[in-house]
Design a protein around this motif. Structure first.
Motif, PDB file in Angstrom:
ATOM      1  N   SER A   1      15.570   0.652  41.672  1.00  0.00           N
ATOM      2  CA  SER A   1      15.482   1.349  40.396  1.00  0.00           C
ATOM      3  C   SER A   1      15.298   2.851  40.661  1.00  0.00           C
ATOM      4  O   SER A   1      14.647   3.247  41.619  1.00  0.00           O
ATOM      5  CB  SER A   1      14.336   0.785  39.565  1.00  0.00           C
ATOM      6  OG  SER A   1      13.141   0.759  40.312  1.00  0.00           O
TER       7      SER A   1
ATOM      8  N   GLU B   1      14.469  -5.451  35.014  1.00  0.00           N
ATOM      9  CA  GLU B   1      15.277  -5.648  36.202  1.00  0.00           C
ATOM     10  C   GLU B   1      15.797  -7.082  36.308  1.00  0.00           C
ATOM     11  O   GLU B   1      15.371  -7.972  35.571  1.00  0.00           O
ATOM     12  CB  GLU B   1      14.456  -5.321  37.459  1.00  0.00           C
ATOM     13  CG  GLU B   1      14.068  -3.869  37.580  1.00  0.00           C
ATOM     14  CD  GLU B   1      12.749  -3.561  36.899  1.00  0.00           C
ATOM     15  OE1 GLU B   1      12.315  -4.366  36.053  1.00  0.00           O
ATOM     16  OE2 GLU B   1      12.165  -2.517  37.226  1.00  0.00           O
TER      17      GLU B   1
ATOM     18  N   HIS C   1       2.629  -1.674  40.105  1.00  0.00           N
ATOM     19  CA  HIS C   1       4.026  -1.289  40.042  1.00  0.00           C
ATOM     20  C   HIS C   1       4.300  -0.962  38.583  1.00  0.00           C
ATOM     21  O   HIS C   1       3.570  -1.408  37.723  1.00  0.00           O
ATOM     22  CB  HIS C   1       4.875  -2.482  40.466  1.00  0.00           C
ATOM     23  CG  HIS C   1       5.966  -2.097  41.401  1.00  0.00           C
ATOM     24  ND1 HIS C   1       5.737  -1.858  42.729  1.00  0.00           N
ATOM     25  CD2 HIS C   1       7.289  -1.909  41.209  1.00  0.00           C
ATOM     26  CE1 HIS C   1       6.881  -1.553  43.307  1.00  0.00           C
ATOM     27  NE2 HIS C   1       7.837  -1.573  42.399  1.00  0.00           N
TER      28      HIS C   1
ATOM     29  N   SER D   1      10.346   2.023  35.511  1.00  0.00           N
ATOM     30  CA  SER D   1      11.795   2.005  35.751  1.00  0.00           C
ATOM     31  C   SER D   1      12.553   2.721  34.629  1.00  0.00           C
ATOM     32  O   SER D   1      12.150   2.669  33.481  1.00  0.00           O
ATOM     33  CB  SER D   1      12.297   0.561  35.850  1.00  0.00           C
ATOM     34  OG  SER D   1      11.752  -0.052  36.981  1.00  0.00           O
TER      35      SER D   1
HETATM   36 MG    MG Z   1      11.696  -0.800  41.097  1.00  0.00          MG
END
Ligand code: MG
Ligand code: TXA
Length: 322
Positions: A140, A177, A228, A148
């Motif tokens: 990404s 994703e 994340h 992202s």
């Molecule tokens: Mg990523």
């Protein structure tokens, strides 16, 4: 200088040229924008890690315009072929053994004997991949650990000046994703929930194993590491009320009392919520900080269908930072 290329024939040809010459091009896929480089060129791949400041043990997904080209580099058994037939082009990534001819450099695969391959949907992405004529490694297109990007502007917010170009194909349709499935063992294992739902995968792979308890004890897919997709403001999940100094990420009818709200989907549609997720986190983070708010409260999102991927990304965004 980062060039912004239009998603027309000339823009695609220029982007492909940059890739073939070892440069970095961010491009839109149906899931999120990827930061692409020639996966056979270790120098180019190293530039991805540098631009993202990504820990180099994270392996990258190689992107192809069709399954035939993907399966030159990755060994496909019957299961992989069935999955490709059903879900490609689309938001599914398969981890497969490398073939003897595999030209993807070790750095892109982090030295693993397997390789992650994907054929994204989206005419612009596939035209670019076909024109490039090489496997394209693409994580990404955001600085490591950040949210992202689902629009070209998001890419520029994080990477302006660090990459050669962004090919602007507009907002991404899916917004989370790809789903990652590991097919290197006897039982297919879900490594990351994503744009293809678990329910749909089960129709082709009834024996698919789910990740154990969402823990990161076994970081096979480092996209599953904690902290994340993290905005700067703390994220509070499962909100049933909201404080006057919190921003609100709503789903369905909005909780009253927040000065700043982004509704993922007023009509409680999971597809719409996925597509609006990363843009909403970015907006609430930026605008919330500007207004001196202290956190982002998140209303519950159901766990079925695309809700599994949405919940996964949100719990990572809420993880304590290290
Ligand atoms: Mg990523
Ligand atoms: O939708 C997507 O998949 C986007 C677009 C750009 O295609 N790409 C993406 O890439 O999300 P990235 O790098 O952010 O996430 C790739 C994930 C990582 O968690 C990585 O660890 C895992 O794929 N992965 C890559 N190769 C692997 C391998 N050989 N074995 C296990 N996991 C692998």
């Amino acid at each position: 200088m980062t060039r912004r290329l239009a998603a027309d024939g000339a823009g695609i040809a220029q982007a492909a040229d940059i890739l073939r010459n070892g440069g970095l091009v961010a491009f839109g896929t149906e899931t999120v924008y990827g930061l692409g480089a020639d996966a056979t060129d270790a120098h180019a791949v190293a530039r991805i890690f540098a631009a993202k400041e990504r820990p180099s043990f994270n392996p990258l997904i190689s992107h192809f315009p069709d399954a035939d080209r993907a399966f030159v580099h990755a060994h496909a058994d019957g299961r992989a072929r069935r999955l490709a037939q059903r879900f490609w082009p689309g938001p599914l990534t398969m981890v497969l053994p490398r073939t003897a001819e595999c030209a993807v450099c070790d750095l892109a695969g982090a030295g693993l004997p397997s390789i992650a391959v994907r054929v994204p949907a989206g005419d612009v992405a596939r035209a670019l991949l076909a024109a490039a004529g090489v496997p394209v490694a693409a994580p990404s297109a955001n600085p490591s650990g950040g949210v992202s990007p689902s629009r070209a502007e998001h890419v520029l917010d994080g990477l302006e000046g660090r990459i050669d170009a962004v090919l602007d194909s507009g907002p991404c349709a899916v917004g989370v994703e790809s789903t990652i499935v590991d097919l290197t063992g006897p039982v297919p294992v879900l490594l990351r929930p994503g744009g293809v739902t678990i329910e749909a995968l089960r129709e082709v792979c009834p024996d698919i194993a789910l990740p154990h308890g969402g823990s990161d004890a076994r970081p096979v897919a480092p996209g599953r590491l904690s902290s994340h997709y993290a905005p700067t403001l703390p994220v509070r999940l499962g909100a049933v009320s909201v404080a006057p100094d919190e921003a609100l990420l709503a789903f369905g009818p909005e909780l009253p009392g927040s000065p700043l709200t982004w509704n993922l989907s007023p009509g409680e549609k999971l597809e719409e919520a996925a597509a609006r997720l990363f843009a909403g986190l970015r907006f609430l983070d930026m605008e919330g900080r500007r207004r001196g708010l202290r956190a982002i409260a998140v209303q519950p999102v159901p766990a079925h269908g695309l809700g599994a991927a949405i919940g996964d990304r949100l719990s990572r965004a809420a993880c304590p930072r290290t």
